[in-house]
Design a protein around this motif. Sequence first.
Motif, PDB file in Angstrom:
ATOM      1  N   GLN A  78       0.999  -0.742   0.301  1.00 57.27           N
ATOM      2  CA  GLN A  78       0.220   0.434  -0.253  1.00 57.27           C
ATOM      3  C   GLN A  78       1.280   1.405  -0.002  1.00 57.27           C
ATOM      4  O   GLN A  78       0.418   1.855  -0.510  1.00 57.27           O
ATOM      5  N   LEU A  79       1.800   1.207   1.135  1.00 56.44           N
ATOM      6  CA  LEU A  79       2.939   2.167   1.073  1.00 56.44           C
ATOM      7  C   LEU A  79       3.862   2.413  -0.841  1.00 56.44           C
ATOM      8  O   LEU A  79       3.490   3.684  -1.170  1.00 56.44           O
ATOM      9  N   GLN A  80       4.029   1.577  -1.126  1.00 56.16           N
ATOM     10  CA  GLN A  80       4.737   1.824  -2.122  1.00 56.16           C
ATOM     11  C   GLN A  80       3.377   2.265  -3.156  1.00 56.16           C
ATOM     12  O   GLN A  80       4.005   2.903  -4.537  1.00 56.16           O
ATOM     13  N   ALA A  81       2.893   1.627  -3.286  1.00 63.53           N
ATOM     14  CA  ALA A  81       1.196   2.161  -4.551  1.00 63.53           C
ATOM     15  C   ALA A  81       1.145   3.456  -4.146  1.00 63.53           C
ATOM     16  O   ALA A  81       1.065   4.379  -5.297  1.00 63.53           O
ATOM     17  N   MET A  82       0.805   3.825  -2.793  1.00 62.84           N
ATOM     18  CA  MET A  82       0.959   5.366  -2.665  1.00 62.84           C
ATOM     19  C   MET A  82       2.002   6.784  -3.307  1.00 62.84           C
ATOM     20  O   MET A  82       2.318   7.573  -3.467  1.00 62.84           O
ATOM     21  N   VAL A  96       5.064  15.223  -2.169  1.00 64.51           N
ATOM     22  CA  VAL A  96       5.151  15.349  -1.047  1.00 64.51           C
ATOM     23  C   VAL A  96       3.716  15.784  -0.630  1.00 64.51           C
ATOM     24  O   VAL A  96       3.099  14.406   0.666  1.00 64.51           O
ATOM     25  N   ALA A  97       2.943  16.716  -1.162  1.00 67.49           N
ATOM     26  CA  ALA A  97       1.581  17.262  -1.245  1.00 67.49           C
ATOM     27  C   ALA A  97       0.834  16.301  -1.730  1.00 67.49           C
ATOM     28  O   ALA A  97      -0.186  15.937  -0.539  1.00 67.49           O
ATOM     29  N   ARG A  98       1.004  15.097  -2.664  1.00 65.12           N
ATOM     30  CA  ARG A  98      -0.248  14.407  -2.759  1.00 65.12           C
ATOM     31  C   ARG A  98       0.238  13.583  -2.427  1.00 65.12           C
ATOM     32  O   ARG A  98      -0.726  12.471  -1.844  1.00 65.12           O
ATOM     33  N   TYR A  99       1.465  12.911  -1.870  1.00 64.58           N
ATOM     34  CA  TYR A  99       1.769  11.796  -0.773  1.00 64.58           C
ATOM     35  C   TYR A  99       0.953  12.169   0.550  1.00 64.58           C
ATOM     36  O   TYR A  99      -0.101  11.163   0.961  1.00 64.58           O
ATOM     37  N   LEU A 100       1.151  13.334   1.492  1.00 66.98           N
ATOM     38  CA  LEU A 100       0.023  13.347   2.344  1.00 66.98           C
ATOM     39  C   LEU A 100      -1.236  13.757   2.015  1.00 66.98           C
ATOM     40  O   LEU A 100      -2.341  13.094   2.643  1.00 66.98           O
ATOM     41  N   SER A 101      -1.986  14.113   1.036  1.00 65.98           N
ATOM     42  CA  SER A 101      -4.076  14.082   0.225  1.00 65.98           C
ATOM     43  C   SER A 101      -4.185  12.714   0.324  1.00 65.98           C
ATOM     44  O   SER A 101      -4.760  12.447   0.634  1.00 65.98           O
ATOM     45  N   ILE A 102      -3.144  12.084  -0.161  1.00 66.58           N
ATOM     46  CA  ILE A 102      -3.601  10.578  -0.478  1.00 66.58           C
ATOM     47  C   ILE A 102      -3.814   9.657   1.318  1.00 66.58           C
ATOM     48  O   ILE A 102      -4.556   9.176   1.287  1.00 66.58           O
ATOM     49  N   ASN A 103      -2.791  10.302   1.936  1.00 66.48           N
ATOM     50  CA  ASN A 103      -2.833   9.592   3.756  1.00 66.48           C
ATOM     51  C   ASN A 103      -4.221  10.529   4.168  1.00 66.48           C
ATOM     52  O   ASN A 103      -4.848   9.492   5.033  1.00 66.48           O
TER      53      ASN A 103
END
Length: 414
Positions: A78-82, A96-103
């Motif tokens: 799941q982390l790798q997919a994000m 980074v903003a996209r990764y944070l938004s996904i979380n």
Amino acid sequence: MSAAPAKKSAGETGTKRFQAKRDAILAAAAQAINDQSAKGMTFADVAARVGLNTTSVTYYFRRKEDLASACFEHTLEQLQAMLDEAMEETTPRARVARYLSINFARLARITRGEQTEFAVLSDLRAMDEPMKSRLLAGWQRVFRNTRALWGDPADRMAKDLNGARAHVLLENTFWLSAWLTRYELDEFARIEARLMDVFANGIAGAGAQWAPRLLGIGEDARGDGRTDFLVAATRLINELGYRGASVQRIASERNVTKGSFYHHLDAKDELVTECYRRSFNLIAEAQAKAHAGGENSWQMLANVMATLLDVQFSDRGPLLRTTALSGLPPRDRQTMIDRSNRIARRFAGMISDGIADGSLRAGDPLVASQTLMTLQNAAFDMRKWASTMPRERAVAFYASTLMFGLFDDRVVAA
């Protein structure tokens, strides 16, 4: 007239049913791991969470270790997919903003009951071989791919700094689930924006320079046998988790007998409580000494964070990680959580004062305080990274991630 849907074969139906039941078991096991650690998880507990008997669970996973490993592998996937999704953006800040938004979107679905949490990875080192090596290799891939959000580094110093940034980003998104529950669902978007503001711009005010003064905490306890025992126990618990660090292993770490352990403490639960008390006392001592110094809030905060990171990276450390909380009895766990919250509020107060005196940027003090708690707490896992460079540089690089933000290179140029 439209054609009737094709009838599913018995094999296809059986495969889907098998996968759905397996997924439900994995979700229940992840919850059990997060509550009790991988070592504390039992087939009986997992079975009860999904309304099965223990034999039914063993049909899908023969051993408890197989089930825990599958949960951790799912988390890594799941982390790798994000991260793959975040890498679709073209700049480090946008990634980074996209990764944070996904979380945040994931946590919102969990809050609404549309998704279950995945298993936290704090017990990876406590797994048996060969699973341990395979899972740690997966974690290293995740770490490298997180570091890649910042692109190819120009030199070794830039690579070291990006490693610190990657670790702080990952740990902050892991820690989100511990404090985001204090907010209503409709506030998540605001909290995401405030957290990204810290990531993007840091906490320091305009013109701030990194020149911390170490505060000399814990000096009265140096050389004390009980303190040395707690330091050794803390290090082992951080590495292997509460249940992975047995009394025998803790005693062996100090080259003493189990009887010597019980000379210091009555029970293992008391040991973890004392390790937490020592760690929180050191943090509180640093905060108090910084206040007594009479400097502005930026300098106070820099002094505290540099001092705590210096402890984490030195032989005097470490401080006990919050991951050990899952092994404590509920009453003791709540006591430690309450103490942690008081320390976080003190950081929030320091930040509020800094915003008022102009030495810190305007932002959300409560959100920023949680990032600082994560920073000092997670630094233990970067001890090997820190050992490859002068400690002063390691402290500066790691602290800069939040003090100046995840995209500011002034600490490298200094």
